[in-house]
Scaffold this motif. Structure first.
Motif, PDB file in Angstrom:
ATOM      1  N   MET A  48       0.825  -1.205   0.000  1.00  0.00           N
ATOM      2  CA  MET A  48       0.000   0.000   0.000  1.00  0.00           C
ATOM      3  C   MET A  48       0.861   1.257   0.000  1.00  0.00           C
ATOM      4  O   MET A  48       0.563   2.221  -0.712  1.00  0.00           O
ATOM      5  N   VAL A  49       1.917   1.267   0.768  1.00  0.00           N
ATOM      6  CA  VAL A  49       2.816   2.427   0.801  1.00  0.00           C
ATOM      7  C   VAL A  49       3.497   2.602  -0.550  1.00  0.00           C
ATOM      8  O   VAL A  49       3.607   3.719  -1.063  1.00  0.00           O
ATOM      9  N   ALA A  50       3.947   1.517  -1.154  1.00  0.00           N
ATOM     10  CA  ALA A  50       4.592   1.595  -2.460  1.00  0.00           C
ATOM     11  C   ALA A  50       3.610   2.120  -3.510  1.00  0.00           C
ATOM     12  O   ALA A  50       3.972   2.971  -4.341  1.00  0.00           O
ATOM     13  N   ALA A  51       2.362   1.645  -3.484  1.00  0.00           N
ATOM     14  CA  ALA A  51       1.358   2.125  -4.439  1.00  0.00           C
ATOM     15  C   ALA A  51       1.074   3.610  -4.222  1.00  0.00           C
ATOM     16  O   ALA A  51       0.929   4.367  -5.194  1.00  0.00           O
ATOM     17  N   VAL A  59       1.578   6.595  -7.001  1.00  0.00           N
ATOM     18  CA  VAL A  59       0.488   7.511  -7.372  1.00  0.00           C
ATOM     19  C   VAL A  59       0.913   8.956  -7.140  1.00  0.00           C
ATOM     20  O   VAL A  59       0.655   9.830  -7.978  1.00  0.00           O
ATOM     21  N   LEU A  60       1.572   9.234  -6.029  1.00  0.00           N
ATOM     22  CA  LEU A  60       2.020  10.599  -5.761  1.00  0.00           C
ATOM     23  C   LEU A  60       3.014  11.087  -6.815  1.00  0.00           C
ATOM     24  O   LEU A  60       2.958  12.234  -7.250  1.00  0.00           O
ATOM     25  N   VAL A  61       3.915  10.228  -7.232  1.00  0.00           N
ATOM     26  CA  VAL A  61       4.884  10.621  -8.259  1.00  0.00           C
ATOM     27  C   VAL A  61       4.175  10.882  -9.585  1.00  0.00           C
ATOM     28  O   VAL A  61       4.463  11.865 -10.272  1.00  0.00           O
ATOM     29  N   LEU A  62       3.235  10.027  -9.958  1.00  0.00           N
ATOM     30  CA  LEU A  62       2.520  10.214 -11.215  1.00  0.00           C
ATOM     31  C   LEU A  62       1.670  11.481 -11.197  1.00  0.00           C
ATOM     32  O   LEU A  62       1.627  12.224 -12.177  1.00  0.00           O
ATOM     33  N   VAL A  63       0.992  11.754 -10.098  1.00  0.00           N
ATOM     34  CA  VAL A  63       0.136  12.936 -10.014  1.00  0.00           C
ATOM     35  C   VAL A  63       0.967  14.207  -9.958  1.00  0.00           C
ATOM     36  O   VAL A  63       0.582  15.224 -10.533  1.00  0.00           O
ATOM     37  N   SER A  64       2.104  14.164  -9.304  1.00  0.00           N
ATOM     38  CA  SER A  64       2.919  15.381  -9.206  1.00  0.00           C
ATOM     39  C   SER A  64       3.491  15.771 -10.559  1.00  0.00           C
ATOM     40  O   SER A  64       3.786  16.942 -10.786  1.00  0.00           O
ATOM     41  N   ASN A  65       3.631  14.846 -11.473  1.00  0.00           N
ATOM     42  CA  ASN A  65       4.156  15.148 -12.802  1.00  0.00           C
ATOM     43  C   ASN A  65       3.053  15.351 -13.831  1.00  0.00           C
ATOM     44  O   ASN A  65       3.332  15.593 -14.993  1.00  0.00           O
TER      45      ASN A  65
END
Length: 82
Positions: free
Chosen positions: A38-41, A45-51
């Protein structure tokens, strides 16, 4: 002979200690694995949304200085004649 006897005693104590160690319960390993996934997912998601580029339209310009509408506390001045 004394050295050999002492060596056997130390070896027996060490092996006995290893044999009585308790392992981590299976359910705890499963819980830790699920939390780790869950932490890895969440990080992915945070990396994808921030970009991401959400194309929110044209940039908004700040209001010009001097206008305070609709938050004016002073009485409105009449418009210039013309």
């Amino acid at each position: 002979m004394t050295w050999q006897r002492g060596s056997e005693f130390v070896e027996g104590v060490h092996v006995g200690h290893i044999a009585t160690e308790r392992s981590v319960p299976y359910w705890l390993m499963v819980v830790l694995a699920v939390v780790g996934l869950m932490v890895a997912a969440a990080v992915i998601v945070l990396v994808l949304v921030s970009n991401a580029d959400f194309d929110t339209g044209p940039t908004k310009a700040p209001p010009p200085p001097g206008t305070c509408a609709p938050f004016c506390t002073e009485p409105a001045q009449p418009p210039p004649p013309g």
